[in-house]
Every structure is written in structure tokens, then in C-alpha cells.
Design an enzyme around this catalytic site. Sequence first.
Site, PDB file in Angstrom:
ATOM      1  N   GLY A  54       0.823  -1.206   0.000  1.00 26.75           N
ATOM      2  CA  GLY A  54       0.000   0.000   0.000  1.00 26.75           C
ATOM      3  C   GLY A  54       0.855   1.253   0.000  1.00 26.75           C
ATOM      4  O   GLY A  54       0.560   2.233  -0.701  1.00 26.75           O
ATOM      5  N   CYS A 108       5.386   5.665  23.424  1.00 27.65           N
ATOM      6  CA  CYS A 108       6.204   4.566  23.941  1.00 27.65           C
ATOM      7  C   CYS A 108       6.034   3.292  23.120  1.00 27.65           C
ATOM      8  O   CYS A 108       6.798   2.346  23.266  1.00 27.65           O
ATOM      9  CB  CYS A 108       5.851   4.309  25.398  1.00 27.65           C
ATOM     10  SG  CYS A 108       4.090   4.159  25.703  1.00 27.65           S
TER      11      CYS A 108
END
Lengths: 388, 78
Positions: free
Chosen positions: A85, A331
Site C-alpha cells: 500500500g 512509547c
Amino acid sequence: MTSTHGDRTDPPAGGASGYLDTASAEPLHPAARAAFTAALDRGYADARRLHRTARDARLLLDNARAVVAECLGVRPDEVGFTSSGSDAVHRGLLGLVAARSGAGRSGIVHSAVEHSSVLHAVGWRDSPAHAVVPVDSLGRVAPEAVAEAARADGVAAVALQAANQEVGTVQPVDRLDLPADVPLFLDAAASLGRLPLPGGWSALAASARKWGGPAGIGVLAVRRGTRWTNPFPGDDGLDQLGGNANVPAALAAAAALQAVLGERDEVAARQRALTERIRAAAAALPDTEVVGDPDERLPHLVTFSCLYVAGDELVAALDRRGFGVASGSACTASTLEPSHVLAAMGALTHGNVRVSLRRDSDATEVDAFCAALVDAVTEIRAGAGIGP
Amino acid sequence: MTDDTLEIDCRDLPCPRPVIELARALPSVPVGGTLAVLARDPAARYDVPAWCRMRGQEYVGEELTDDGVPRYVVRRVS
């Protein structure tokens, strides 16, 4: 039944149950598996050669193009297969720019919440005419703002997604009123097979693994009459984008798309009802906000953020309870930067979870997920000394 | 403003600790008072304003300390 207490690691019963990250990759659709297996023994030859085996491969590839073209409502020669994609986005968008750069137009106007592949394409070549259009707190651009930016000098193309990949918000593509000489590049990766396609685009990119096709296959469609030039080495045209097509994978992608579109409205209605349950469960958690448009959205996707919770801890806690989800929190990212989508919306970036349902996700699985979510958030907050 | 502002130093704490410490410190500031959180964590730029919105407090803005650490200022309104 999934364990929802403590650190048990019982896998959920049955197939992919518990896997709720289909916005990254949908499990292979049965129709794709059947087509892929059949094509492996017939589609290995170079489709450009003139012998019988090559003609067989050409037949399969042309069949895949015809099926995808029909699914998109375009002609077969307007469709090509790419290696992903992201590759389709790069070739599609940069090809619109390449065809206009001789006329001194190199700018790309795009929303602040486009997929990273669009942002990477924009950043590939500097242009004084690049422009970012901000979004509102639901993650949506104003069509008037996009059109105004598109009227600036030096703009080569507008890039806009059909729906956002992280929060599900549908963009007002049908309401864009662009200048006649500025083509629209539509990133349909998040929405193809889930919602009807908007109109008005000159080039479109999508990714097969998002609709149950194999990984490593993207689709690029360029409408006839659109000025588009291959921006990378190789011939112009859509037949050999980046080299020989992976014929079995292209055929499998086409078979999956056809099957998914046949069931789209029924699956979407079911998924919409199930995601409403998750939205309600998340909204009922203290200090938690559900992100994105509640109505004009992808049917299978829910995103929310929980105050005082680290995204990686929450993903791990849900994983221990048998559920696989994505997160836009810093994170959890390789860059350690928070999601540019959440940031652009002014949404909380920590404690973020994106849940995206499979075609066969059911109420039992969703209710078990909701219980696991409450359990996980409560446990993490208690560990940090913060009440529920 | 800076004189009366309660400052909490979270410059070396990872996300979401700066916001957790901000929430813990809020009760020690009188209504109408300001507090500031020092944080290098890149998420704090978005999450301190988002916390203010979700918790009904006022986000005043971002400054830089003399040694270049972002300092996010919040006014307690309830």
C-alpha cells in the site's frame, strides 16, 4: 472464553479470536487463500513472454486487474499492482507531481492526519508549495480549507484519505471543490471494502492486507485522462509497476476484495453495533476519552485514550489477557514520538489503544475484550497509585 | 507569575509520568494558582493541554527554561 483476570495467558478459543488489529492487517480471507493456492501452480511465469505458460500468467493477472477495476468502478487499464500500500501511495502521489513539475508545480496539499506513507512522499522532495491543512478535534479537515490551499501557486496535487487509519473519521472527500487542474490523490487504504468509495479522485491507492488479501500487494488506480508519470525508474504505465507483479498474490487480493465487497454492508452493520459496545465501555472508564467521529467513521474501528496509563503497558496487559491491539502512544512507536494524528486532533496521546474488529468478531469476544480492558486499566492505575 | 508558580521537575521522567505528577500536585495549589511541569518527554506537549481539557483546568502555555527544557504552565480553576 478468554481469561480476563490477572496475568493468565490462555489464548482465546478459535482461529484468530482476540486479534483486534485488522486496521494493520486483516487475517487472510478464505477466498484469497483459495485463489492464491490455485494460482501458485499457474501464475509463476513472466506474463510478458509469448509462450503458453506466460499466457496463463497473463490471463490470471488480467483477471485480477479486471476484478479490482470492477470493484473500484474503473477500467482494467486504469489499475496496477504494487509491492505494498505504501508503494502505491508513493508511486501514485509522486507520479501526479512528476507529471506537473515541468510546469513548475511541485507542491502537495494534504491533511495533518494522512498516513505516514503520504507524509514520507511529501517529504521526499522539498517544495515551497507543500501545505498542511489542519483538522478539527474529530480529526476531520474542512473541505473549504483544502480547496483554498489547493488554489495556491505551485500546487501539483491534493492528497486526502477516505477515512483515517487511526481514529476512523471519514473525510469529506465528496464535498471537495478543487480547481480543475489540481488532481485529487485518494488514500483509500483504511476504508476500501468497508465503506463506499467517494468520487472525484484522479489517483487512488489501497493495500490488500487491509481487506483480507495477502501482504505485499498494493493497488494503484489512475483515471484515464489524468496526467501521471512513473516517478521511479522503469516504464510508464500501470502494468509493470516496480517490476513483475506477484501474480498469485494479485489474484488473491482481487478475490478477497470481491468477496469482501459482496458482504460489506452486512459486515459493516454488525461491526458498527459491536464497536458501539466498545465505545460505551471505554467511555464509562474514568478519565478516558473515545477519539474520532462517533458517527461518520469506519465501522470496525475504535480508538480511545486513558489518562495516567502508558500505552505500551496497556497493550502488554491486554496481550496477556489474549487481545492484540495497536496504540498511537509514543512509547509504542519506533520513533518514540506520539501519533501525529492524535497530536493534530489535540487528543490525549498516552494510554492510547486502537481496536479494529475482524469480519468474524462476535459479541462474546467483544464483551470479553471490554471486561479485559476495565481490568487492565484498573490494574495499571492501581499500580501507579491512582484510583480507578 | 513565575514567583508563585509551583514547579514540578519531570524532565527525566517518561510518558505518562509528567501528567501523573501534575495530577498529584494539583491539590497543593490554591484555586486560581498556577503550577508548571518541566518535561522533555515529547508527548507532554500534547498531553498536558489534553489533561487540562479532560480535567477542567486551564492550560496557560509552554515556555522554555534557561537550560532549554520545555515548561508547561497550568492554572487550577477548580
